[in-house]
Design a protein around this motif. Structure first.
Motif, short mmCIF file in Angstrom:
data_model
loop_
_atom_site.label_atom_id
_atom_site.label_comp_id
_atom_site.label_asym_id
_atom_site.label_seq_id
_atom_site.Cartn_x
_atom_site.Cartn_y
_atom_site.Cartn_z
N GLN A 218 11.48 47.59 -25.86
CA GLN A 218 11.04 47.38 -24.49
C GLN A 218 11.93 48.18 -23.55
OE1 GLN A 218 10.96 43.28 -23.37
NE2 GLN A 218 10.43 43.71 -21.25
N VAL A 219 11.33 49.02 -22.76
CA VAL A 219 12.10 49.83 -21.82
C VAL A 219 12.62 48.96 -20.68
CG1 VAL A 219 12.00 51.76 -20.22
CG2 VAL A 219 10.72 51.86 -22.37
N GLN A 220 13.90 49.10 -20.42
CA GLN A 220 14.51 48.37 -19.30
C GLN A 220 15.38 49.30 -18.49
OE1 GLN A 220 16.50 44.92 -21.06
NE2 GLN A 220 14.86 43.63 -20.26
N LEU A 221 15.39 49.08 -17.20
CA LEU A 221 16.25 49.80 -16.28
C LEU A 221 16.97 48.78 -15.42
CD1 LEU A 221 13.66 52.47 -15.16
CD2 LEU A 221 15.61 52.89 -16.60
N VAL A 222 18.28 48.94 -15.31
CA VAL A 222 19.07 48.01 -14.52
C VAL A 222 19.92 48.79 -13.52
CG1 VAL A 222 20.79 46.18 -14.54
CG2 VAL A 222 19.13 46.34 -16.40
N GLU A 223 19.71 48.50 -12.24
CA GLU A 223 20.51 49.12 -11.19
C GLU A 223 21.69 48.23 -10.85
OE1 GLU A 223 16.06 49.75 -10.14
OE2 GLU A 223 17.38 48.11 -10.76
N SER A 224 22.77 48.85 -10.43
CA SER A 224 23.93 48.10 -9.96
C SER A 224 24.70 48.95 -8.97
CB SER A 224 24.83 47.70 -11.13
OG SER A 224 25.33 48.84 -11.79
N GLY A 225 25.64 48.31 -8.28
CA GLY A 225 26.50 49.04 -7.37
C GLY A 225 26.15 48.92 -5.90
N GLY A 226 25.07 48.21 -5.60
CA GLY A 226 24.72 48.04 -4.21
C GLY A 226 25.71 47.14 -3.48
N GLY A 227 25.57 47.10 -2.17
CA GLY A 227 26.46 46.24 -1.38
C GLY A 227 26.42 46.60 0.08
N LEU A 228 27.40 46.08 0.78
CA LEU A 228 27.53 46.32 2.22
C LEU A 228 28.57 47.42 2.46
CD1 LEU A 228 27.02 45.51 5.20
CD2 LEU A 228 28.84 43.79 4.90
N VAL A 229 28.21 48.39 3.26
CA VAL A 229 29.12 49.49 3.55
C VAL A 229 29.00 49.86 5.02
CG1 VAL A 229 27.40 51.22 2.86
CG2 VAL A 229 29.82 51.80 2.77
N ARG A 230 30.09 50.31 5.59
CA ARG A 230 30.10 50.70 7.00
C ARG A 230 29.47 52.07 7.17
NH1 ARG A 230 33.33 47.46 10.13
NH2 ARG A 230 34.78 46.10 9.02
N PRO A 231 28.93 52.34 8.34
CA PRO A 231 28.40 53.69 8.61
C PRO A 231 29.46 54.75 8.36
CG PRO A 231 27.74 52.18 10.34
CD PRO A 231 28.71 51.41 9.47
N GLY A 232 29.04 55.81 7.73
CA GLY A 232 29.98 56.86 7.36
C GLY A 232 30.63 56.66 6.01
N GLY A 233 30.41 55.50 5.43
CA GLY A 233 31.03 55.18 4.15
C GLY A 233 30.25 55.72 2.97
N SER A 234 30.74 55.39 1.79
CA SER A 234 30.15 55.88 0.54
C SER A 234 29.91 54.74 -0.43
CB SER A 234 31.09 56.90 -0.11
OG SER A 234 31.30 58.02 0.72
N LEU A 235 28.97 54.98 -1.31
CA LEU A 235 28.64 53.99 -2.33
C LEU A 235 28.02 54.75 -3.51
CD1 LEU A 235 28.93 50.88 -2.14
CD2 LEU A 235 26.50 50.78 -1.58
N THR A 236 28.29 54.29 -4.70
CA THR A 236 27.68 54.91 -5.88
C THR A 236 26.88 53.86 -6.65
OG1 THR A 236 29.40 56.60 -6.11
CG2 THR A 236 28.07 56.12 -8.05
N LEU A 237 25.62 54.13 -6.81
CA LEU A 237 24.75 53.25 -7.58
C LEU A 237 24.67 53.72 -9.03
CD1 LEU A 237 21.75 52.87 -5.09
CD2 LEU A 237 23.88 51.56 -5.21
N SER A 238 24.49 52.77 -9.91
CA SER A 238 24.31 53.08 -11.33
C SER A 238 22.95 52.61 -11.79
CB SER A 238 25.38 52.39 -12.18
OG SER A 238 26.67 52.81 -11.82
N CYS A 239 22.42 53.31 -12.77
CA CYS A 239 21.16 52.93 -13.39
C CYS A 239 21.35 53.06 -14.90
CB CYS A 239 20.02 53.83 -12.91
SG CYS A 239 18.46 53.60 -13.80
N THR A 240 21.22 51.95 -15.60
CA THR A 240 21.37 51.97 -17.05
C THR A 240 20.01 51.73 -17.70
OG1 THR A 240 23.63 51.14 -16.88
CG2 THR A 240 22.54 50.94 -19.02
N ALA A 241 19.61 52.66 -18.52
CA ALA A 241 18.31 52.57 -19.19
C ALA A 241 18.50 52.17 -20.65
CB ALA A 241 17.58 53.91 -19.10
N SER A 242 17.50 51.50 -21.19
CA SER A 242 17.55 51.10 -22.59
C SER A 242 16.14 50.90 -23.11
CB SER A 242 18.37 49.82 -22.77
OG SER A 242 17.76 48.75 -22.07
#
Length: 127
Positions: free
Chosen positions: A1-25
């Protein structure tokens, strides 16, 4: 069964940075692409980026070009990233990854072409 899971979201200030991950299986294929999409409250889902696993090429929407980067983990199979820099309030949305066989053709941003989707991760840009 194909699954995709995102992670890494959150609250960030304007001008800031964030990195999201996606793990597939759940599949054994090298020729596939990972699409990144987002949906802001009250708006339609829009395409953000695409990364081709087999050719390592990516595409970005005009709204994030120069600020976002799509990539994959060179050490962990089927793990992908969306690096987001210089975030602003317009980037606030639920971010999804999706997959489908193929590479990032010019039509990469057609969400109807992606059959498998993750459940999303919330990104909020606010001071």
């Amino acid at each position: 069964q194909v699954q995709l899971v995102e992670s890494g979201g959150g609250l960030v200030r304007p001008g800031g940075s964030l990195t999201l991950s996606c793990t597939a299986s759940g599949f054994d294929l090298d020729w596939y692409r990972i699409g990144w999409f987002r949906q802001a409250p009250g708006k339609e889902r829009e395409a953000v980026a695409c990364f081709g696993n087999s050719d390592g090429k990516s595409k970005l929407s005009d709204s994030v070009k120069g600020r976002f980067t799509a990539s994959k983990d060179n050490f962990v199979e089927k793990k992908f990233y969306l690096e987001m820099n210089n975030l602003n309030s317009d980037d606030t949305a639920v971010y999804y990854c999706a997959t489908e066989p193929g590479i990032c053709l010019p039509t990469w941003n057609n969400e109807g072409d992606y059959f498998y989707w993750g459940r999303g991760t919330q990104v909020t840009v606010s001071s």
